[in-house]
Scaffold this motif. Structure first.
Motif, PDB file in Angstrom:
ATOM      1  N   UNK A  11      20.908  45.488  13.966  1.00 39.76           N
ATOM      2  CA  UNK A  11      19.474  45.335  14.205  1.00 39.76           C
ATOM      3  C   UNK A  11      19.172  44.815  15.621  1.00 39.76           C
ATOM      4  N   UNK A  12      20.195  44.274  16.313  1.00 44.56           N
ATOM      5  CA  UNK A  12      20.008  43.815  17.686  1.00 44.56           C
ATOM      6  C   UNK A  12      20.179  45.015  18.597  1.00 44.56           C
ATOM      7  N   UNK A  13      19.067  45.447  19.162  1.00 42.41           N
ATOM      8  CA  UNK A  13      19.073  46.664  19.980  1.00 42.41           C
ATOM      9  C   UNK A  13      19.288  46.308  21.451  1.00 42.41           C
ATOM     10  N   UNK A  14      20.518  45.869  21.763  1.00 45.39           N
ATOM     11  CA  UNK A  14      20.882  45.516  23.134  1.00 45.39           C
ATOM     12  C   UNK A  14      22.268  46.069  23.411  1.00 45.39           C
ATOM     13  N   UNK A  15      22.434  46.627  24.610  1.00 41.77           N
ATOM     14  CA  UNK A  15      23.769  47.065  24.987  1.00 41.77           C
ATOM     15  C   UNK A  15      24.484  45.917  25.712  1.00 41.77           C
ATOM     16  N   UNK A  16      25.716  46.140  26.090  1.00 45.78           N
ATOM     17  CA  UNK A  16      26.537  45.084  26.699  1.00 45.78           C
ATOM     18  C   UNK A  16      25.901  44.530  27.977  1.00 45.78           C
ATOM     19  N   UNK A  17      25.359  45.404  28.799  1.00 46.97           N
ATOM     20  CA  UNK A  17      24.738  44.973  30.053  1.00 46.97           C
ATOM     21  C   UNK A  17      23.535  44.064  29.781  1.00 46.97           C
ATOM     22  N   UNK A  18      22.711  44.433  28.807  1.00 48.00           N
ATOM     23  CA  UNK A  18      21.543  43.625  28.472  1.00 48.00           C
ATOM     24  C   UNK A  18      21.943  42.249  27.944  1.00 48.00           C
ATOM     25  N   UNK A  19      22.998  42.206  27.152  1.00 45.64           N
ATOM     26  CA  UNK A  19      23.483  40.930  26.617  1.00 45.64           C
ATOM     27  C   UNK A  19      23.994  40.044  27.754  1.00 45.64           C
ATOM     28  N   UNK A  20      24.707  40.639  28.709  1.00 41.55           N
ATOM     29  CA  UNK A  20      25.205  39.864  29.850  1.00 41.55           C
ATOM     30  C   UNK A  20      24.054  39.276  30.659  1.00 41.55           C
ATOM     31  N   UNK A  21      23.028  40.077  30.905  1.00 35.67           N
ATOM     32  CA  UNK A  21      21.883  39.591  31.677  1.00 35.67           C
ATOM     33  C   UNK A  21      21.180  38.474  30.912  1.00 35.67           C
ATOM     34  N   UNK A  22      20.964  38.678  29.634  1.00 35.26           N
ATOM     35  CA  UNK A  22      20.286  37.675  28.808  1.00 35.26           C
ATOM     36  C   UNK A  22      21.066  36.364  28.809  1.00 35.26           C
ATOM     37  N   UNK A  23      22.358  36.451  28.587  1.00 38.83           N
ATOM     38  CA  UNK A  23      23.197  35.249  28.564  1.00 38.83           C
ATOM     39  C   UNK A  23      23.185  34.551  29.918  1.00 38.83           C
ATOM     40  N   UNK A  24      23.327  35.323  30.973  1.00 41.46           N
ATOM     41  CA  UNK A  24      23.316  34.748  32.316  1.00 41.46           C
ATOM     42  C   UNK A  24      21.979  34.071  32.610  1.00 41.46           C
ATOM     43  N   UNK A  25      20.887  34.718  32.225  1.00 43.04           N
ATOM     44  CA  UNK A  25      19.552  34.153  32.467  1.00 43.04           C
ATOM     45  C   UNK A  25      19.378  32.837  31.731  1.00 43.04           C
ATOM     46  N   UNK A  26      19.787  32.791  30.494  1.00 39.15           N
ATOM     47  CA  UNK A  26      19.611  31.576  29.701  1.00 39.15           C
ATOM     48  C   UNK A  26      20.555  30.465  30.153  1.00 39.15           C
ATOM     49  N   UNK A  27      21.764  30.803  30.579  1.00 38.12           N
ATOM     50  CA  UNK A  27      22.676  29.777  31.104  1.00 38.12           C
ATOM     51  C   UNK A  27      22.181  29.238  32.437  1.00 38.12           C
ATOM     52  N   UNK A  28      21.539  30.092  33.239  1.00 33.92           N
ATOM     53  CA  UNK A  28      20.920  29.623  34.480  1.00 33.92           C
ATOM     54  C   UNK A  28      19.743  28.708  34.164  1.00 33.92           C
ATOM     55  N   UNK A  29      18.909  29.131  33.224  1.00 36.22           N
ATOM     56  CA  UNK A  29      17.733  28.344  32.846  1.00 36.22           C
ATOM     57  C   UNK A  29      18.136  26.956  32.350  1.00 36.22           C
ATOM     58  N   UNK A  30      19.211  26.898  31.607  1.00 37.52           N
ATOM     59  CA  UNK A  30      19.707  25.633  31.057  1.00 37.52           C
ATOM     60  C   UNK A  30      20.361  24.763  32.127  1.00 37.52           C
ATOM     61  N   UNK A  31      20.749  25.367  33.247  1.00 32.28           N
ATOM     62  CA  UNK A  31      21.405  24.630  34.316  1.00 32.28           C
ATOM     63  C   UNK A  31      22.920  24.640  34.218  1.00 32.28           C
TER      64      UNK A  31
END
Length: 80
Positions: A11-31
């Motif tokens: 049900x998660x409609x994300x490919x590998x690239x999208x998951x990497x960007x999402x994870x990177x964005x949230x890890x940046x946001x968290x510091x």
């Protein structure tokens, strides 16, 4: 560098690239990651990654309130 394998529900409609960007964005946001580290994780240049952050509601200005107030005070006291 660590490697990670995730099993996402269909049900998660994300490919590998999208998951990497999402994870990177949230890890940046968290510091947890710097801008450069997050961009590298996502596979983009810093400039491109900064532009992509808006898609994930992440600000490029990763300051807490005290840091922002200090920057404003410094700017007010700066004379050219």
């Amino acid at each position: 560098m660590k490697s990670l394998v995730l099993d996402l529900p269909d049900s998660v409609d994300m490919d590998e690239r999208e998951v990497k960007i999402f994870l990177a964005a949230k890890l940046f946001e968290k510091g947890t990651l710097s801008m450069g580290q997050a961009a590298e994780l996502a596979g983009y240049s810093k400039r491109t990654f900064m532009e992509l952050l808006a898609n994930y509601d992440v600000s490029i200005f990763n300051l807490d309130e005290a840091e922002l107030e200090k920057d404003i005070l410094n700017a007010k006291n700066y004379h050219t």
